[in-house]
Design an enzyme around this catalytic site. Sequence first.
Site, PDB file in Angstrom:
ATOM      1  N   PHE A 142      77.896  41.532  52.063  1.00 38.51           N
ATOM      2  CA  PHE A 142      78.378  42.868  51.714  1.00 38.51           C
ATOM      3  C   PHE A 142      78.294  43.017  50.205  1.00 38.51           C
ATOM      4  O   PHE A 142      78.860  42.211  49.467  1.00 38.51           O
ATOM      5  CB  PHE A 142      79.813  43.102  52.188  1.00 38.51           C
ATOM      6  N   ASP A 227      77.197  37.362  43.684  1.00 43.07           N
ATOM      7  CA  ASP A 227      78.147  38.478  43.800  1.00 43.07           C
ATOM      8  C   ASP A 227      79.538  37.868  43.963  1.00 43.07           C
ATOM      9  O   ASP A 227      79.913  37.424  45.044  1.00 43.07           O
ATOM     10  CB  ASP A 227      77.759  39.335  45.010  1.00 43.07           C
ATOM     11  N   LYS A 256      86.973  43.909  41.519  1.00 44.10           N
ATOM     12  CA  LYS A 256      88.276  43.732  42.174  1.00 44.10           C
ATOM     13  C   LYS A 256      89.418  43.230  41.271  1.00 44.10           C
ATOM     14  O   LYS A 256      90.132  44.009  40.686  1.00 44.10           O
ATOM     15  CB  LYS A 256      88.111  42.825  43.382  1.00 44.10           C
TER      16      LYS A 256
HETATM   17  C1  LIG Z   1      81.271  40.766  47.785  1.00 38.81           C
HETATM   18  C2  LIG Z   1      81.485  42.216  47.492  1.00 38.81           C
HETATM   19  N1  LIG Z   1      80.586  42.867  46.734  1.00 38.81           N
HETATM   20  C3  LIG Z   1      80.732  44.163  46.442  1.00 38.81           C
HETATM   21  C4  LIG Z   1      81.805  44.885  46.902  1.00 38.81           C
HETATM   22  C5  LIG Z   1      81.937  46.335  46.564  1.00 38.81           C
HETATM   23  O1  LIG Z   1      82.951  46.504  45.636  1.00 38.81           O
HETATM   24  P1  LIG Z   1      83.554  47.960  45.359  1.00 38.81           P
HETATM   25  O2  LIG Z   1      84.273  48.358  46.608  1.00 38.81           O
HETATM   26  O3  LIG Z   1      84.476  47.755  44.195  1.00 38.81           O
HETATM   27  O4  LIG Z   1      82.415  48.847  45.028  1.00 38.81           O
HETATM   28  C6  LIG Z   1      82.768  44.253  47.703  1.00 38.81           C
HETATM   29  C7  LIG Z   1      83.909  45.010  48.243  1.00 38.81           C
HETATM   30  O5  LIG Z   1      84.558  44.610  49.166  1.00 38.81           O
HETATM   31  C8  LIG Z   1      82.606  42.882  48.002  1.00 38.81           C
HETATM   32  O6  LIG Z   1      83.490  42.225  48.766  1.00 38.81           O
END
Ligand SMILES: Cc1ncc(COP(=O)(O)O)c(C=O)c1O
Length: 402
Positions: A142, A227, A256
Amino acid sequence: MRENMNSEKWIEKSDKYIMKTYGRYPIVPVRGQGSRLWDADGREYLDFLGGIAVNNLGHCHPRVVAALQKQAAELIHCSNYYHIPQQIELAELLCSHSFADKAFFCNSGAEANEAAIKLARKYSRETFGPERYEIITATDSFHGRTMATVSATGQEKVQRFFDPLLHGFTHVPFNDVAAMEAAVSSRSCAIMLEPIQGEGGVNVPSSEYFRDVRSICDRHGLLLIFDEVQVGIGRTGKLFAYENFEVPPDIITLAKALAGGAPIGAMLARDGVAASFTPGTHGSTFGGNPLVCSAAIATLRTILDDGILSAATATGGYLVAKLEELGGKYPFVKEVRGIGLMIGMSLGIPAGEIVLKGHGRGLLLNFVHDTVLRFVPPLIVTRQEIDKMIAILDGIFAEVEL
Ligand SMILES: Cc1ncc(COP(=O)(O)O)c(C=O)c1O
């Protein structure tokens, strides 16, 4: 002034005015402290979701609150046309504790990943020519909800309805080196992976996986992007999750937990890669403004000064042991997995019902991939709070009818 309404009234208004992008639970949190939240009806909750791995220092940590209050009275925002001391200090902190030399700031995880995708493509084009633009990511990954990050995400449920997706992403099974090797082609420019897949089910790869992926990157001249939006900033007991695997990336993305709950995103890179972002090639109006950076500095300093990392490792070990002990009593519990306080419990039954019952008993949890309970509490969670959570879960599990 904000009306003093009960939860039912707020939910009525929410249904009227808020777009339905989330299937929201009927809970209206209005106040938080540490690992606890209170709703508009005064009900107290033990928070093991932590704003989805955001509230790593708990709710309203005094150092974050003080930093925000002080900065709000001095300067909230100014343009990135100018140099911003709080942004510079934050970048220095992040770089001096990581592999990276330079930082770019934005406002969310998706934006941090967008920045990484753009940087990787530009770097690759400049280094190898325009044919190398493809990014390999994992199934069940994700990476966000913008068009590029939806395209990067390896989950059909996130992508459906939004065709045509952005061209240039290939997905391979996570933790499968042979599949990764086979996916590399003359078009590849980078590999982008979560160190632990969060939304995909709290999936922890083997200890050799990233070492082998690094070696693929080195042999083929690909950038390795981690990520760390969900697992960074102390969640795994290290400031950055990649440290657990001892594999240096070329780019990482953060968001986050970085600013203690204030909205921020960041992308860090080595100098040789970062140099591809030249004036005008990327930007963000709010990215790294004084207010959010002051919150991030306070958050990082607290994590580093107050022994939060070692606490996360120790408390995480305690939580895993307690969950395993609990799991031993119930045959539908399949596995407890994770690192630090990034923990999943996979069940042989749907996890959604368990989460709902938790709400009724004052426990906030969530689930991913239908059957995995996810535990991402504040890193300051205490053993007593863990014991309380386990007792609630035990009560819920005891009622499960198979
Ligand atoms: C691994 C990862 N990358 C990217 C995101 C996207 O982050 P945002 O919701 O702040 O755009 C998330 C959100 O849960 C995530 O868990």
